[in-house]
Design a protein around this motif. Structure first.
Motif, mmCIF file in Angstrom:
data_model
loop_
_atom_site.group_PDB
_atom_site.id
_atom_site.type_symbol
_atom_site.label_atom_id
_atom_site.label_comp_id
_atom_site.label_asym_id
_atom_site.label_seq_id
_atom_site.Cartn_x
_atom_site.Cartn_y
_atom_site.Cartn_z
ATOM 1 N N GLU A 185 0.823 -1.220 0.000
ATOM 2 C CA GLU A 185 0.000 0.000 0.000
ATOM 3 C C GLU A 185 0.852 1.263 0.000
ATOM 4 O OE1 GLU A 185 -3.622 0.149 2.003
ATOM 5 O OE2 GLU A 185 -4.117 -1.957 1.632
ATOM 6 N N GLU A 186 2.053 1.145 0.501
ATOM 7 C CA GLU A 186 2.921 2.323 0.528
ATOM 8 C C GLU A 186 3.401 2.700 -0.870
ATOM 9 O OE1 GLU A 186 6.454 3.122 3.581
ATOM 10 O OE2 GLU A 186 4.444 2.676 4.312
ATOM 11 N N SER A 187 3.915 1.702 -1.579
ATOM 12 C CA SER A 187 4.450 1.986 -2.918
ATOM 13 C C SER A 187 3.364 1.897 -3.990
ATOM 14 C CB SER A 187 5.564 0.997 -3.262
ATOM 15 O OG SER A 187 5.023 -0.311 -3.412
ATOM 16 N N GLY A 188 2.311 1.156 -3.696
ATOM 17 C CA GLY A 188 1.283 0.913 -4.700
ATOM 18 C C GLY A 188 1.625 -0.266 -5.602
ATOM 19 N N ARG A 213 -1.314 3.556 -5.947
ATOM 20 C CA ARG A 213 -1.070 4.385 -4.752
ATOM 21 C C ARG A 213 -2.081 5.545 -4.711
ATOM 22 N NH1 ARG A 213 4.304 5.428 -5.543
ATOM 23 N NH2 ARG A 213 3.826 7.489 -6.346
#
Lengths: 713, 166
Positions: free
Chosen positions: A586-589, A707
């Motif tokens: 979820e951070e980088s997508g 993202r």
């Protein structure tokens, strides 16, 4: 395993000499006008227009019993070199190993529209099989006369006909045919084998061309070497729409061994080595007028809307207003995708040789007969003066159909009276590709309190109608495409667009199956359960149930934070259902596809091994359009120029892949090269939603877009 | 133009060539030497289709100057089988149907050869990592990994068995 050669009969200049060579003895040749002049079966839609009715056009049995199969189809990796041989061997009752394939030669093979649309097995298969059945029946008649045994007492096995009551009484196909055209024909219709009688069809067979391909012996167009050949480099514009205003070739002309052709807009330098030609091209100074346009992948859909392509209603029933009334939940969503390249590993190539007023062109093409006609038209010579030979094609996917390089090689060969090769660089390959069009699909739909879809209002722009059908049982629906084909109005796209594996269907399936998932979530129903209660096509239902079972699906409402997504679709007469399992960072997508299970019902399967491999290939290629691939451009300037700025799927992207083909021997063979690719985008989009709650409405679902979607979910 | 005379061993045989000093090995192989099993895919070392072995190490022949192989051992796909006997990787690619259009195949096999030299018993992850810079558009990836794994483990299926397993 025996080697099966895709024969490459360089230097055979006519059907006449070819027949003599095959016979090994001098024989009479009965026909005068060539294959094209023979009586033809007319069926525009199936691409069978122009197919001869004489079985001799499809096969020839040599004195040694080897059988040559002639087909205008070409081998580009899809494996018909194997499956067509299986069909012929089975219906003719010869061993698979006895069949040699001769493909894509316009002088020797029956006319063919082109190898595309998953049509080889569906539409060339039946006439090829019919030819084999008829040939077999005629051989039985000839054997009956030769052996003085009633036909009914004869049996055929692996190219030998024998008396059942006295098996020593026998004659081989080779002895009967002697490589000649068989003059006799059947007066009754030949009947194809039923699937229960198959000996060779339906058996998983390894590729027939792999020995050549693992040893480097397989010849692709750019591998052919002829004495005195020159390698051409053509001056290219910096952008589509650019006009050449001035050119100075004097420095190139001064280089040793360089030939220059300046023929209108065609400016080329040629040299005895390909890198020499590249060096010479670097010496050409040219100025172009480049039209100003800043349209990019960010603004393309807005740009395309202004062209207002013609709308066609594909299907319509009920009343949308009634359906809206009946809906408990409804949603309207706009889906988009960008331009995608074919990127075959083999770039376009052609080699043209002029000899005695006849031009022979070897070409990496999906439509050799189309290429022949294009060359004839460009040079103003009769089609009989052009022969196109198609060696192995190193991937095509719909992208090798326009034959520009073939015409260029032909023009240069004519201009210089020399043998000329044109081979695109990777940058040219991107620049001249006919990309899968950027498309936009708007869907409004609703679902009632029982979880039944009540209306479906579907409007697809620029992807075309293939796969736009709503697939589900929806009482009030309207499906419109603008335009119906994937070709946009003139000037709309900044560059060429065209057919890309299952044209339009990946875009349509992405939109439809995403919207169906949106409906399922709104209704609070598991996405597979939701689909099953809205489907009424038994083949689709069966395929979906099969994939759920193979995956081990347990029902849950999306987003269930499991990262599972499902999608259904139909293409080329086949049905396909897919479940994708993803992990989203979820951070980088970044999306990692962990597992894909795919079920496909494609009627009778000629080569189950080849069919599975096509499904695997569709899944791997599908990862690209789903997650990574999108052509970058600025107006007519194509900024994607190589594999450093256009990203194909790699080994490290590979999920665990499981494919399942459903038995359906009561249904004739359907398409297999394309269907599985159409659902990859939607299955992954739905899996991303299940994992994160974010709904992706734009492909490619790059890390950046995922993202961003998570940020607004 | 400055021609350089070079000598090297090509597929076991000595060859001598007069070449322009900056000529790339790929083009010398494909034109003068007519060994067209080595493919042009991108010309920038991004796809691996042009991979050859130089002193048993996989190298992208589109990037390396032909002059640099002076005195070295160069093996192309045409030289991998010895006396018509296929290398286990070739046999394994066949038995696993690890190719479709076949254009990337020579580069895949020679890259895998280098991988097995440096890592004789690779895990599937090792194979994935080792092959990751070679591109295949047809999507033969799963079978290429199987083929390399089988070749390294000496478990290449016989063709007739491969034909009958699904």
């Amino acid at each position: 395993m025996t080697e099966r050669r895709a024969e490459n009969p360089a230097g055979r200049s006519s059907r006449r000499t070819f027949l003599k060579q095959f016979a090994g003895v001098t024989v009479f040749v009965a026909f005068g006008g060539g294959l094209a002049a023979q009586e033809s079966i007319d069926s525009e839609k199936t691409g069978r227009k122009g197919l001869p009715s004489d079985f001799n056009a499809f096969l020839n049995i040599k004195a040694d019993g080897r059988v040559t199969c002639f087909t205008g189809k070409i081998e580009m990796g899809q494996g018909v070199i194997t499956s067509l041989a299986q069909m012929l061997a089975d219906e003719l009752d010869v061993a698979y190993e006895q069949v040699d394939m001769l493909m894509g030669d316009t002088d020797l093979c029956p006319w063919d529209a082109g190898t595309w649309g998953s049509m080889t097995t569906r539409f060339f298969g039946p006439p090829l099989r019919t030819a084999a059945v008829e040939a077999r029946a005629v051989l039985l008649e000839l054997a009956s006369e030769k052996l003085a045994v009633p036909s009914a007492r004869l049996a055929a096995h692996e190219g030998v006909i024998f008396d059942r009551e006295n098996p020593q009484q026998r004659v081989t196909y080779g002895q009967l045919a002697q490589g000649r055209q068989i003059e006799r024909h059947l007066t009754v219709d030949a009947e194809l084998k039923d699937a229960s009688q198959f000996r060779v069809m339906g058996k998983p067979m390894l590729r027939g061309d792999s020995l050549e391909k693992v040893t480097g012996k397989a010849k692709y167009t750019a591998d052919i070497r002829l004495p005195g050949m020159l390698y051409a480099q053509v001056l290219r514009p910096p952008a589509h729409g650019a006009k050449l205003t001035s050119v100075d070739t004097s420095r190139a002309r001064a280089m040793d061994g360089v030939h220059v052709v300046e023929d209108g807009e065609l400016v080329a330098v040629l040299h005895a080595s390909p890198d020499g030609a590249s060096e010479a091209l670097g010496l050409v100074q040219a100025k172009f007028d480049v039209p100003k346009s800043a349209v990019s992948k960010e603004t393309i859909h807005q740009h395309l809307r202004t062209f207002q392509p013609k709308l066609s209603v594909i299907e319509q029933d009920g009343d949308l207003a009634d359906g809206k009334e009946a809906a408990q939940h409804s949603a309207e969503t706009t889906f988009q995708d960008g331009y995608v390249a074919h990127s075959p590993m083999e770039t376009h190539a052609a080699l043209a040789k002029l000899e005695d007023g006849k031009l022979t062109v070897w070409a990496s093409t999906q439509n050799p007969f189309g290429a022949r006609d294009q060359v004839a038209e460009a040079l103003g010579i009769p089609a009989e003066k052009v022969r196109v030979i198609t060696p192995f094609v190193g991937g095509a996917f719909g992208g090798k159909t326009n034959n520009m390089q073939v015409v260029e090689a032909a023009r240069l060969a004519m201009a210089l009276k020399k043998t000329v090769q044109v081979m695109y660089s990777r940058e040219e390959e991107f620049f001249f590709d006919h990309f899968r069009p950027a498309a936009e699909i708007r869907i409004a739909s609703g679902v009632d309190s029982k979880g039944k879809l009540t209306f479906w209002d579907y409007d697809v722009a620029y992807a075309g109608a293939r796969g736009a059908e709503h697939l589900y049982a929806i009482p009030n629906h309207r499906v419109a495409a603008r335009p119906r084909q994937w070709h946009g109005p003139p000037g709309s796209h900044p560059f060429a667009t065209g057919a890309w594996r299952a044209p339009g269907n990946s875009s349509n399936a992405f939109a439809r199956e995403s919207q169906v998932d949106i409906m399922a979530s709104m209704a609070g129903i598991d996405p597979i359960q939701f689909r099953l209660q809205n489907l009424d096509d038994p083949r689709m239902v069966r395929t979906l149930k099969a994939v759920a079972e193979q995956f081990g699906w347990s029902p849950a409402i999306s987003p269930a934070r499991r990262g599972l997504g499902v999608a259904c679709g139909a293409d080329a007469g086949s049905y396909v259902a897919m479940i994708a399992q993803v992990t989203v960072d979820e951070e980088s997508g970044n999306t990692r596809v962990d597992r894909i299970v795919c079920a496909q019902e494609m009627g009778i399967v000629i080569n189950p091994q080849g069919a599975k491999i096509q499904m695997e290939g569709c899944i791997m290629m599908g990862l690209g359009y789903a997650l990574y691939e999108e052509v970058e451009f600025s107006g007519g300037q194509v900024l994607s120029t190589g594999f450093h700025n256009y990203h194909l799927p790699r080994f490290s992207h590979m999920p665990k892949i499981e494919t399942h083909i459903l038995e359906a021997n009561d249904i004739p063979p359907q398409g297999g090269g394309e269907p599985a690719i159409i659902v990859v985008g939607a299955a992954i989009a739905n899996a991303i939603h299940d994992a994160t709650g974010a709904r992706l409405t734009r492909m490619a679902m790059t890390a950046e877009r995922v993202r961003a979607a998570i940020g607004t979910a | 133009m400055n021609k350089t005379r070079i000598g090297f061993i090509l597929n076991g045989n000595p060859v001598h060539l007069e070449i322009d000093g900056d000529r790339k090995l790929l083009w010398a192989l494909r034109t003068e030497l007519e060994l067209t099993g080595t493919k042009y895919g991108c010309g920038k070392g991004q796809c691996g289709a042009c991979t050859v072995l130089i002193d048993d190490q996989p190298v992208r022949s589109c990037l390396i100057g032909a002059a640099s192989v002076e005195g070295k051992n160069v093996t192309t796909i045409e030289g991998l089988a010895k006396q018509e006997k296929l290398h286990p990787l070739q046999a394994s690619f066949m038995a696993n149907d690890a190719l479709q259009c076949g254009f990337c195949t020579p580069g895949m096999i020679l890259t895998a050869y280098g991988l097995l030299k440096s890592t004789p018993n690779p895990s599937r992850e090792d194979i994935t990592r080792g092959m990751d810079k070679n591109l295949c558009r047809c999507g033969a990836h799963p079978r290429i990994i199987d083929a390399i794994e089988n070749a390294s483990a000496g478990t290449v299926p016989a063709p007739d068995q491969a034909n009958n397993h699904d």
